[in-house]
Design an enzyme around this catalytic site. Sequence first.
Site, short mmCIF file in Angstrom:
data_model
loop_
_atom_site.label_atom_id
_atom_site.label_comp_id
_atom_site.label_asym_id
_atom_site.label_seq_id
_atom_site.Cartn_x
_atom_site.Cartn_y
_atom_site.Cartn_z
N ASN A 116 2.09 8.14 -20.43
CA ASN A 116 0.64 8.11 -20.23
C ASN A 116 0.10 9.40 -19.65
O ASN A 116 -1.07 9.49 -19.37
CB ASN A 116 0.27 6.97 -19.27
CG ASN A 116 0.26 5.65 -20.02
OD1 ASN A 116 -0.13 5.61 -21.18
ND2 ASN A 116 0.69 4.62 -19.36
N HIS A 214 -3.92 8.41 -35.72
CA HIS A 214 -3.48 9.80 -35.57
C HIS A 214 -4.20 10.73 -36.55
O HIS A 214 -3.78 11.85 -36.76
CB HIS A 214 -1.96 9.90 -35.73
CG HIS A 214 -1.21 9.28 -34.58
ND1 HIS A 214 0.15 9.10 -34.57
CD2 HIS A 214 -1.65 8.78 -33.40
CE1 HIS A 214 0.53 8.52 -33.43
NE2 HIS A 214 -0.55 8.31 -32.71
#
Length: 346
Positions: A116, A214
């Site tokens: 993260n 993406h």
Amino acid sequence: MRGQTQTASAGGRWRGDGAAAWCWWWVAVVLLLGHLPSCARAGLLESNPGLAYNFYKNSCPSVDSIVRSVTWAQVAANPALPARLLRLHFHDCFVKGCDASILLDTAQSEKTAAPNLSVGGYEVIDAIKAQLERACPGVVSCADIVALAARDAVSYQFKASLWQVETGRRDGTVSLASNTGALPSPFAGFAGLLQSFSDRGLNLTDLVALSGAHTIGVASCSSVTPRLYQGNASSVDPLLDSAYARTLMSSCPNPSPASATVALDGGTPFRFDSGYYTRVQQRQGTLASDAALAQNAAAAQMVADLTNPIKFYAAFSMSMKKMGRVDVLTGANGQIRKQCRQVNTS
Ligand code: HEM
Ligand SMILES: *[C@@H]1O[C@H](CO)[C@@H](O)[C@H](O)[C@H]1NC(C)=O
Ligand SMILES: *[C@@H]1O[C@H](CO)[C@@H](O)[C@H](O)[C@H]1NC(C)=O
Ligand SMILES: CC(=O)N[C@H]1CO[C@H](CO)[C@@H](O)[C@@H]1O
């Protein structure tokens, strides 16, 4: 669930004779009426885990316009934000369900875990929450804000929503860095990726459709360099187009500065389009996990289908709805946080 049990036990009280039966009948009706709103909240009137379109229709009618105006204003000033906010929603849902646990600022929270490190967009969520607390205090969950902000960040490009968001999620109270081990690795092969998705009730269609996220955003070089400089021989991942590998190497030298990034969709990095799939077909997927989608026959067929933008948007929309339902807290579970970065103390 909770509502279901109560309704069932109320049903048990209907049995009886004469005056007693009448009396119990009215008790049952009163009980049922009393619990109808909570039944609706728990989603018993719909075939989903307790979410609904327009969940806040009465409790916070301005939710959509507030989320959209704050998100659009921030995206206008920072074109990197749609990718950040979309990824934030994905990470939230994949770790312990879509419960905003990713936002918690506790020492060992999900934010501090390695996968993260590059997730962002927290400030946007805070800004939205602040306005919503003014308009309808204590009503809109942070988990719903994350889901809505992801939609609106992407919709800025189109000035219309690409997918609809169900709401009614409640916020979790626990965040542990160790949970992020559950996120799929960018170095995972096809089987590992599919496993990670099926663990959350998502299937191959969802894996291929959601990987289309993406089409925007960037990756840290550290997520890519193992493909470029393999072992001591400095050989390149054979699944990577060699000209594109050279482009990646110029953005990500060996070693790369920690802050260096490369576009996930090298063609149109800021446009939410179906170009990602064309590039995967051309062996120009940036992550090993993108390339993996071409390594399975069924997935490769879906990749080919989704090069069609109309099909991509429809598939993405359907799979986002499924992702947004992963292990949600609804009804009386969880809480509505007053501040998205910390659980309520009372
Ligand atoms: C299929 C499994 C997936 C893997 C292995 C994966 C992995 C990654 C990695 C490694 C990065 C770059 C992080 C970095 O190095 O800075 C990234 C970025 C990103 N991911 Fe995924 N991801 C996956 C699925 C998804 C899904 C389902 C979504 C959303 C629906 C998503 C949205 C994004 C976005 C938008 C970015 C760019 C973030 C930015 O520019 O700030 N990813 N992903
Ligand atoms: C995945 O699930 C959706 C329904 O949620 C379904 O339409 C689709 O056919 C499934 N895909 C596969 C490969 O089973
Ligand atoms: C890589 O290193 C191994 C030993 O770790 C060695 O046996 C091998 O020859 C090396 N290969 C190259 C291409 O240098
Ligand atoms: C530990 C760490 O570096 N966490 C980072 C996670 O992402 C946020 C948002 O970009 C950063 O502010 C944190 O520093």
